[in-house]
Enzyme design. Structure first.
Site, short mmCIF file in Angstrom:
data_model
loop_
_atom_site.label_atom_id
_atom_site.label_comp_id
_atom_site.label_asym_id
_atom_site.label_seq_id
_atom_site.Cartn_x
_atom_site.Cartn_y
_atom_site.Cartn_z
N LYS A 1 20.42 -16.22 53.67
CA LYS A 1 19.57 -15.40 54.53
C LYS A 1 19.56 -15.99 55.94
O LYS A 1 19.23 -17.17 56.13
CB LYS A 1 18.16 -15.41 53.94
CG LYS A 1 17.33 -14.20 54.25
CD LYS A 1 16.06 -14.26 53.42
CE LYS A 1 15.17 -13.09 53.68
NZ LYS A 1 13.85 -13.27 53.05
C1 E4P Z 1 11.96 -10.32 53.08
O1 E4P Z 1 12.96 -10.83 52.71
C2 E4P Z 1 10.72 -11.06 53.41
O2 E4P Z 1 10.62 -12.18 52.57
C3 E4P Z 1 9.48 -10.26 53.17
O3 E4P Z 1 9.75 -8.97 52.68
C4 E4P Z 1 8.45 -10.36 54.22
O4 E4P Z 1 7.33 -9.63 53.83
P1 E4P Z 1 5.88 -9.81 54.48
O5 E4P Z 1 5.86 -9.06 55.76
O6 E4P Z 1 4.95 -9.19 53.46
O7 E4P Z 1 5.66 -11.29 54.65
#
Ligand code: E4P
Length: 217
Positions: A87
């Site tokens: 990522k």
């Molecule tokens: C995606 O990969 C992120 O980890 C995640 O969806 C972020 O979500 P949030 O806005 O609820 O922290």
């Protein structure tokens, strides 16, 4: 549509896996910290533990923000397990890293995407997944779902293979709406996935069926 769970909590990952509909896991440094997983070695071990529970892709995020550092960390993460997807944040060096990993056959998830232009760049750099954060856009009075629709249109116009991973899903209707718009993947909490199960007419209907069965037996 692929279902990913957005957590580093092993119990929740096991629950989702046992439901039989889980295709992968996304994590981020905040989710790791929430579970009390700190220190590089513990974090790397936790990724392997997750891979051993789920059949599918597990996103593991780099911490470095420079190209050299992202490449070093990303290669180490990719070596951990063949289910790992690296990522990478949507920043200048992140785009370069996406291209580098793509050329080397290492799968990537471009994270922190908030605009169609960023998603276009991620696709051109060869990202496997692009993660538009719809909940965080909704949080600032901007239509997160509209971003999914815009990216779908752009990717379909040119046949980009990058999969749209609708992220920052907050509730069950987000999943339904993303499915209608053609997101390839959604990642959200277990509660949002379990919300898909619920309908009062199912509960009422089942209670009646069981009641009628008992009358005749
Ligand atoms: C995606 O990969 C992120 O980890 C995640 O969806 C972020 O979500 P949030 O806005 O609820 O922290």
């Amino acid at each position: 549509m692929k279902f990913f769970i957005d957590t580093a909590n092993l119990d929740q990952i096991r629950d989702a896996q046992e439901l039989g509909v889980l295709d992968g896991v996304t994590t981020n440094p905040s989710l790791m910290a929430k579970e009390g997983i700190t220190g590089r070695n513990n974090i790397l071990k936790h990724y392997v533990d997750i891979c051993n529970i789920v059949d599918g892709d597990v996103s593991a995020e780099v911490i470095a923000t420079d190209l050299k550092g992202m490449i070093k960390e990303g290669e180490e993460l990719a070596e951990l397990h063949d289910q790992i997807v690296v990522k990478v944040p949507m920043i200048r060096d992140g785009v370069k890293a996406l291209k580098y990993f793509s050329d080397k056959g290492i799968r990537t998830n471009c994270t922190l995407v908030f605009s169609p232009g960023q998603a276009l760049l991620a696709a051109k750099a060869g990202a496997t997944y692009v993660s538009p954060f719809i909940g965080r856009l909704d949080d600032i009075s901007t239509d997160g779902l509209n971003l999914i629709a815009e990216i779908r249109l752009i990717y379909d116009n040119y046949g980009y293979q990058t999969q749209i991973l609708a992220a920052s899903i907050r509730h069950t209707m987000h999943i339904i709406d993303c499915a209608k718009l053609g997101a390839d993947v959604m990642t959200g909490p277990l509660s949002a996935i379990e919300g898909l199960l619920k309908h009062p007419l199912t509960d009422i209907g089942l209670a009646k069926f069981l009641e009628d069965y008992k009358k005749g037996n």
